[in-house]
Design a protein around this motif. Structure first.
Motif, mmCIF file in Angstrom:
data_model
loop_
_atom_site.group_PDB
_atom_site.id
_atom_site.type_symbol
_atom_site.label_atom_id
_atom_site.label_comp_id
_atom_site.label_asym_id
_atom_site.label_seq_id
_atom_site.Cartn_x
_atom_site.Cartn_y
_atom_site.Cartn_z
ATOM 1 N N ALA B 498 36.984 0.407 14.363
ATOM 2 C CA ALA B 498 38.245 -0.307 14.560
ATOM 3 C C ALA B 498 38.004 -1.799 14.743
ATOM 4 N N LEU B 499 36.852 -2.143 15.302
ATOM 5 C CA LEU B 499 36.579 -3.538 15.600
ATOM 6 C C LEU B 499 35.822 -4.228 14.470
ATOM 7 N N GLY B 500 34.922 -3.501 13.837
ATOM 8 C CA GLY B 500 34.137 -4.094 12.767
ATOM 9 C C GLY B 500 32.750 -4.493 13.212
ATOM 10 N N THR B 501 32.121 -3.621 14.011
ATOM 11 C CA THR B 501 30.770 -3.933 14.451
ATOM 12 C C THR B 501 29.912 -2.677 14.373
ATOM 13 N N ASP B 502 28.650 -2.823 14.683
ATOM 14 C CA ASP B 502 27.733 -1.690 14.652
ATOM 15 C C ASP B 502 27.971 -0.833 15.894
ATOM 16 N N TYR B 503 28.029 0.484 15.717
ATOM 17 C CA TYR B 503 28.326 1.339 16.883
ATOM 18 C C TYR B 503 27.236 1.239 17.940
ATOM 19 N N ARG B 504 26.036 0.820 17.534
ATOM 20 C CA ARG B 504 24.947 0.696 18.514
ATOM 21 C C ARG B 504 25.129 -0.531 19.411
ATOM 22 N N ARG B 505 26.073 -1.401 19.048
ATOM 23 C CA ARG B 505 26.363 -2.562 19.914
ATOM 24 C C ARG B 505 27.469 -2.233 20.919
ATOM 25 N N VAL B 506 27.943 -0.979 20.890
ATOM 26 C CA VAL B 506 29.054 -0.608 21.767
ATOM 27 C C VAL B 506 28.530 0.263 22.906
ATOM 28 N N ARG B 507 28.753 -0.209 24.112
ATOM 29 C CA ARG B 507 28.332 0.526 25.303
ATOM 30 C C ARG B 507 29.565 1.136 25.925
ATOM 31 N N VAL B 508 29.518 2.433 26.184
ATOM 32 C CA VAL B 508 30.681 3.105 26.753
ATOM 33 C C VAL B 508 30.403 3.416 28.219
ATOM 34 N N VAL B 509 31.219 2.839 29.080
ATOM 35 C CA VAL B 509 31.075 3.044 30.520
ATOM 36 C C VAL B 509 32.117 4.066 30.951
ATOM 37 N N HIS B 510 31.668 5.138 31.570
ATOM 38 C CA HIS B 510 32.595 6.218 31.936
ATOM 39 C C HIS B 510 32.271 6.721 33.333
ATOM 40 N N GLY B 511 33.256 7.346 33.937
ATOM 41 C CA GLY B 511 33.002 8.024 35.207
ATOM 42 C C GLY B 511 32.707 7.107 36.384
ATOM 43 N N GLN B 512 33.082 5.833 36.284
ATOM 44 C CA GLN B 512 32.840 4.889 37.379
ATOM 45 C C GLN B 512 34.197 4.409 37.878
ATOM 46 N N THR B 513 34.645 4.951 39.006
ATOM 47 C CA THR B 513 36.022 4.665 39.419
ATOM 48 C C THR B 513 36.224 3.219 39.811
ATOM 49 N N GLU B 514 35.152 2.502 40.144
ATOM 50 C CA GLU B 514 35.360 1.098 40.526
ATOM 51 C C GLU B 514 35.535 0.205 39.308
ATOM 52 N N ARG B 515 35.230 0.730 38.114
ATOM 53 C CA ARG B 515 35.367 -0.077 36.916
ATOM 54 C C ARG B 515 36.759 0.008 36.295
ATOM 55 N N ILE B 516 37.474 1.076 36.579
ATOM 56 C CA ILE B 516 38.802 1.241 35.967
ATOM 57 C C ILE B 516 39.646 2.073 36.920
ATOM 58 N N ALA B 560 43.165 -13.715 5.575
ATOM 59 C CA ALA B 560 42.035 -13.880 4.653
ATOM 60 C C ALA B 560 40.721 -13.489 5.323
ATOM 61 N N LEU B 561 40.818 -13.114 6.616
ATOM 62 C CA LEU B 561 39.589 -12.853 7.376
ATOM 63 C C LEU B 561 39.389 -11.359 7.625
ATOM 64 N N ASP B 562 38.138 -11.012 7.759
ATOM 65 C CA ASP B 562 37.773 -9.621 8.058
ATOM 66 C C ASP B 562 36.636 -9.672 9.074
ATOM 67 N N ILE B 563 36.397 -8.545 9.753
ATOM 68 C CA ILE B 563 35.228 -8.507 10.646
ATOM 69 C C ILE B 563 34.232 -7.509 10.077
ATOM 70 N N VAL B 564 33.061 -8.014 9.761
ATOM 71 C CA VAL B 564 32.024 -7.183 9.165
ATOM 72 C C VAL B 564 30.749 -7.370 9.982
ATOM 73 N N ASP B 565 30.179 -6.258 10.425
ATOM 74 C CA ASP B 565 28.922 -6.313 11.188
ATOM 75 C C ASP B 565 28.985 -7.290 12.361
ATOM 76 N N GLY B 566 30.094 -7.307 13.033
ATOM 77 C CA GLY B 566 30.196 -8.118 14.237
ATOM 78 C C GLY B 566 30.436 -9.593 13.988
ATOM 79 N N ALA B 567 30.835 -9.953 12.771
ATOM 80 C CA ALA B 567 31.136 -11.355 12.500
ATOM 81 C C ALA B 567 32.427 -11.452 11.697
ATOM 82 N N LEU B 581 31.227 -12.281 16.771
ATOM 83 C CA LEU B 581 32.103 -11.906 17.889
ATOM 84 C C LEU B 581 31.628 -12.572 19.177
ATOM 85 N N GLY B 582 30.321 -12.735 19.326
ATOM 86 C CA GLY B 582 29.785 -13.411 20.508
ATOM 87 C C GLY B 582 30.244 -14.853 20.586
ATOM 88 N N GLU B 583 30.256 -15.528 19.430
ATOM 89 C CA GLU B 583 30.719 -16.919 19.414
ATOM 90 C C GLU B 583 32.206 -17.012 19.741
#
Lengths: 217, 766
Positions: B498-516, B560-567, B581-583
């Motif tokens: 959905a975002l246009g990046t590598d899935y290995r750059r996505v960290r999923v934080v779960h089960g931590q009630t203080e985070r959400i 005219a823009l797209d997101i490919v590989d995190g850019a 995306l970092g920039e």
């Protein structure tokens, strides 16, 4: 949220004493019940309002300038070079004081550190670059014995540069104290025709200055 | 060309396969105490006295509590399917008045060392005046408490004119069926570490699983704290299966002790404890009837069943019997229906949900009925099922039943097609010929199948926050939980696409009630559907924001823009100006001069709501070989055909199915919690509670289909967690019937060698 649960327009809701009420009616819901719905029955607000009772905001003020005047009265023992602070007065202006007790505490702490700068604390190295002040016997923080009572006077000039009309004051105590203390020492030493131009004004430095002095006649 | 639909490697495996996982046992704090629970050795009795003096004097002991010490703590409340009349059957964190099963916590010992705690626990002298034990949920109800029956509730679901249907029936088949008491048995036993941080006034609970937010809220309520001062931390979880992670007495005890004793408190369940203290499941006895016409078409189903709840009603309240009653009709057209489920307390370990709760049971019942109809009318078992399946044209198919707070609307499906695919994959006709030949040669082999509808994607909501940091790393914070099923990978795949990046750059934080602040956790096969869609929505918003910001900075129109590989790039061109995306995240820092009118941070929240579950479906088929001498059953082949709507990661779907089948075989052939006449549990170790091993589980044939995407979410997702286990008992029973040549022979699970030997012994010698 209260509007949705009470089936009223949000404009008609008044918040008072932990209760959200449809103005002018007895239709009301406690904030506790509202929060419960906001967290546990989020589907009741679906699509209209984000769950939870929470908001975040970002704020980027132009910066504020608190200001102060510090006044010290000191007595110098010309035999030992020791300095005793007899009186210390701070007049400061940090705009609105959100919690005056905490403001006073910040000033007390800052002044103590400023006095230490003026009289005691110094990191000293020898010619070989070895630190000579690696213990609290050699690096002297101020204790309650060195601290005079501090009189604080607040001016409250409200600033328009912050939404709370407050200005930051965490550091002012340490800014004014060294200059005030050293100026007071120099005033005390004036009759001897000497002055201190480096701090901390340790007994050694004061004695060294006095040794060069012509004793007043 | 995204990663959704691809069997990409799991993100969570690196720490696990290198021995760096952090399970409950790995958590430790300085100056920690250890809790040992003193458990009832009587199945039922009045507590006369509990003498803790010797235990309190034992070395290392800091405190010993009985109910008197925790009398101010309310009983553990219900999480799901709270129905009238059950409240009086809830469990307090230590027993009061009576003990109601062997294993009922009566005291808690806190000591400086786990072994000293265990030694001291042996010194607690519990005097119990024994009361008559009730072990059979079908027997006449007894007295739970003065004036309160052991029949806690009756769940009834019905529609249509049952009497007319049975009156007009060409034939009626009637079966008396039993499903054995068994449960999920994770490798990691339960564990809980309570830690009160006085510096922050925060109570922490570590070792949690499944439903951290619900448990947070209830621990807070029980201990009189604000939920925001109670933080629950999920670590790695060595198996969930429905039983792990519910709120149990031990969880509350370690929290209370951490507060009152001022030291961290750790409790790790031992295996014997686990087998008598953690939720059991499944045990039901069904008397089911089906009315059919001459072609084998169902006119009505009528089922009365007895649900053996055990000693208390725990967090699931009436969930299991409710689901059994609601899901019994399965994939078939059932014009008239009634299910009456008696929720009966017995003097055994309390029951809760276990993977496919109520469906493993009701699928066994329904599919045994289908086989009985086929046998009675002389119709092929596959054909009789085909005639009754709800047709694709009838979807969405509203069934006048509800469960888990939702109306049952079968959202999509092509049941006939899946049945065809299953039988084709098995080479069903050729298989039958082969089995006939082998039987003629003296072998005892047969095949059988079962069909089912699962349910998944329980709402009502899920929310996540997706944010990108200045390095371009993406974080998804969700209130869902991971019980090892691959949440991090699947959610990362959806986010990445959905975002246009590598899935290995996505960290999923779960089960931590203080985070959400919110979260429903992991149950009811809900995470991929609900959290997945919330993630897709949030990631799409992040993407839109990134493109908007980049459009301004790159001086290009957004479209005219797209997101490919995190850019962010122009079109899909790899040349020309681009921004990572970092920039963009850097440009959106609060003090950035490039931020303009955008809110700070490259982040967005996503919320997804649904009123309905969706309904994946499947076919299980088994080939079984019976050893007539020993009664042993070997499963030669096992096929699962399962329509998942859309598989985010087919490898993980297959993994879910494989694990489910193994557990299903356990319930079908091996696993059973047995009790002697006095209510003493017999299956308290792995020599007596027999689980399938690699030797007992055949190579599986898994057919994942995507014929019927769910119309209830844009990706068409349905859940995978429970499709592997659902019909194993049904298919195995049918295969054994076929092998021994006696339709309807199997009426009870598990089919242990003893039971099968007994069935074979009673057969007339041919």
């Amino acid at each position: 949220m209260a509007g949705i649960l009470l089936e009223a327009s949000a404009d008609d809701i008044v918040l008072e004493a932990d209760v959200a009420r449809v103005a002018g009616t007895d239709r009301a819901i406690t904030v506790e019940t509202l929060a419960r719905a906001a967290y546990h029955q989020t589907h009741r607000f679906k699509g209209e309002i984000t769950p939870g009772i929470a908001a975040s905001a970002t704020y980027d003020p132009p910066g504020t300038f608190s200001n102060a005047c510090h006044l010290a009265m000191v007595e110098v023992d010309v035999e030992t070079g020791n300095v005793r602070i007899d009186r210390f007065v701070v007049a400061e202006d940090a705009g609105r004081l959100i919690n005056p007790m905490i403001v006073d505490g910040q000033i007390h702490g800052g002044v103590a550190q400023g006095i230490a700068n003026a009289l005691l604390e110094e990191i000293v190295y020898d010619d070989g670059g070895n630190i000579l002040t690696a213990t609290l016997a050699d690096y002297l923080p101020p204790t309650v014995r060195e601290m005079p009572p501090i009189e604080i006077h607040h001016l409250v000039t409200l600033t328009s540069a912050s939404v709370t009309k407050a200005k930051g004051l965490g550091e002012g105590g340490a800014i004014g104290a060294p200059a005030a203390v050293v100026n007071a020492i120099n005033d005390a030493l004036a009759p001897f025709g000497v002055s201190i131009d480096e701090f901390p004004a340790t007994p050694q430095r004061i004695r060294a200055a006095l040794r060069t002095a012509q004793r007043p006649t | 060309m995204g990663v959704v639909g691809k069997s990409v490697p799991r993100l969570e495996d690196a720490p696990l396969v290198t021995g760096r996982g952090r399970f409950a046992g790995d958590i430790a704090f300085p100056h920690m105490l250890y809790m040992r629970v003193v458990r009832s050795s009587h199945a039922h009795g009045r507590i006369v006295s509990i003498d803790t003096a010797a235990a309190r004097a034992a070395p290392g002991v800091v405190a010993v509590w009985t109910f008197a010490d925790v009398a101010d703590i309310p009983p553990i409340d219900f999480r799901l399917t709270r129905i009238e009349g059950l409240a009086a059957y809830r469990q307090t964190i230590l027993a009061t008045g009576r003990v109601r099963y062997v294993g009922d916590p009566v005291a808690a010992v806190f000591a400086t060392d786990p072994y000293l705690a265990e030694d001291a626990a042996d010194l607690v002298d519990v005097v119990v005046e024994e009361l008559p034990v009730l072990l059979d949920a079908r027997a006449a109800p007894g007295e739970f408490d003065t004036g309160r029956s052991t029949e806690a509730a009756v769940v009834e679901k019905s529609y249509g004119d049952l009497a007319a249907a049975f009156g007009a029936a060409h034939a009626v088949v009637e079966l008396d069926l039993a499903i054995g008491r068994h449960s999920g048995v994770p490798i990691e036993t339960r564990g809980a570490i309570g830690h009160y941080d006085a510096g922050r006034d925060v109570l922490e609970l570590h070792g949690v699983a499944k439903v951290p937010h619900w448990n947070r809220d209830n621990i807070a309520r029980m201990l009189g704290r604000a939920p925001s001062t109670v933080h629950l931390y999920e670590g790695h979880v060595g198996g969930g299966f429905g039983i792990r992670g519910e709120l149990y007495p031990e969880d509350v005890l370690v929290c209370l002790a951490a507060l009152r004793l001022g030291r961290p408190v750790k409790w790790i369940e031992d295996r014997r404890e686990h087998l008598i203290a953690a939720n059991h499941s499944r045990q039901q006895r069904h008397k089911a009837r089906a009315a059919v016409d001459a072609q084998g078409r169902i006119l009505a189903l009528d089922d009365e069943f007895f649900h053996d709840q055990g000693g208390y009603v725990r967090t699931h309240a009436a969930t299991v019997p409710d689901l059994a009653a609601a899901m019994l009709p399965g994939p078939y057209r059932v014009p008239a229906y009634r299910a009456v489920g008696h929720v009966r307390l017995t003097n055994k370990t309390p029951c809760g949900t276990y993977r496919a709760p109520g469906r493993y049971e009701s699928t066994f019942v329904r599919e045994r009925l289908m086989d009985a109809i086929a046998a009675r009318l002389g119709i092929d078992p596959v054909e009789v099922r085909r005639r009754n399946l709800v047709a694709t044209e009838e979807m969405p198919y509203r069934r006048p039943l509800s469960t888990l707070g939702t109306d049952i609307v079968l959202d999509s499906g092509d049941y006939v097609r899946l049945l065809d695919k299953a039988t084709r994959t098995m080479n069903w006709a050729a298989l039958q010929d082969d089995l006939r030949r082998r039987r003629a040669a003296g072998e005892c082999v047969g095949a059988g199948l079962g069909m089912f509808v699962e349910k998944s994607g329980l709402g009502p909501f899920d929310g996540v926050r997706v944010s990108v940091d200045t390095s371009g790393a993406v974080e998804v914070v969700t209130g869902a939980a991971s019980i090892g099923q691959g949440v991090e990978t699947v959610i990362a795949q959806i986010c990445a696409d959905a975002l246009g990046t590598d899935y290995r750059r996505v960290r999923v934080v779960h089960g931590q009630t203080e985070r959400i602040a919110f979260g429903l956790g992991a149950f009811a096969s809900r995470v991929t559907v609900m959290t997945g869609e919330a993630t897709r929505l949030a990631a799409a918003d992040v993407r839109a924001k990134a493109i908007q910001v980049a459009a301004g900075l790159l001086q290009a129109p957004p479209d005219a823009l797209d997101i490919v590989d995190g850019a962010v790039v122009r079109g899909s061109a790899a040349t020309g100006p681009s921004m990572t995306l970092g920039e963009i995240a850097k440009a959106l820092e609060p003090s950035s001069r490039l931020r303009g009118a955008h809110t700070p941070g490259l982040a967005a929240d996503g919320w997804f709501y649904t009123d309905h579950m969706n309904y994946p479906y499947g076919v299980h088929a088994a080939v079984a070989r019976v050893d007539r001498e020993t009664g042993g059953v070997t499963i030669e082949r096992f096929l699962v055909a399962y329509d998942i709507g859309r598989a985010v990661n087919p490898m993980l779907v297959e993994g879910q199915i494989a694990g489910g089948v193994a557990q299903g075989l356990g319930g079908a052939l091996f696993e059973e919690f047995l009790y002697d006449d006095r209510g003493e549990p017999i299956s308290v170790n792995f020599a007596d509670y027999v689980m399938p091993t690699a030797r007992e589980v055949p190579a599986l044939e898994v057919v994942i289909t995507e014929d019927a995407p769910s119309p209830l979410n844009p990706l068409g997702l349905k859940g995978a967690g429970e499709g592997g286990i659902n019909a194993v008992g049904a298919a195995v029973a049918a295969a054994i019937d076929d092998a021994i040549g006696v339709p309807g022979a199997i009426t009870q699970l598990p089919v242990t060698p003893q039971r099968l030997r007994e069935i074979l012994r009673r057969l007339p010698r041919s």
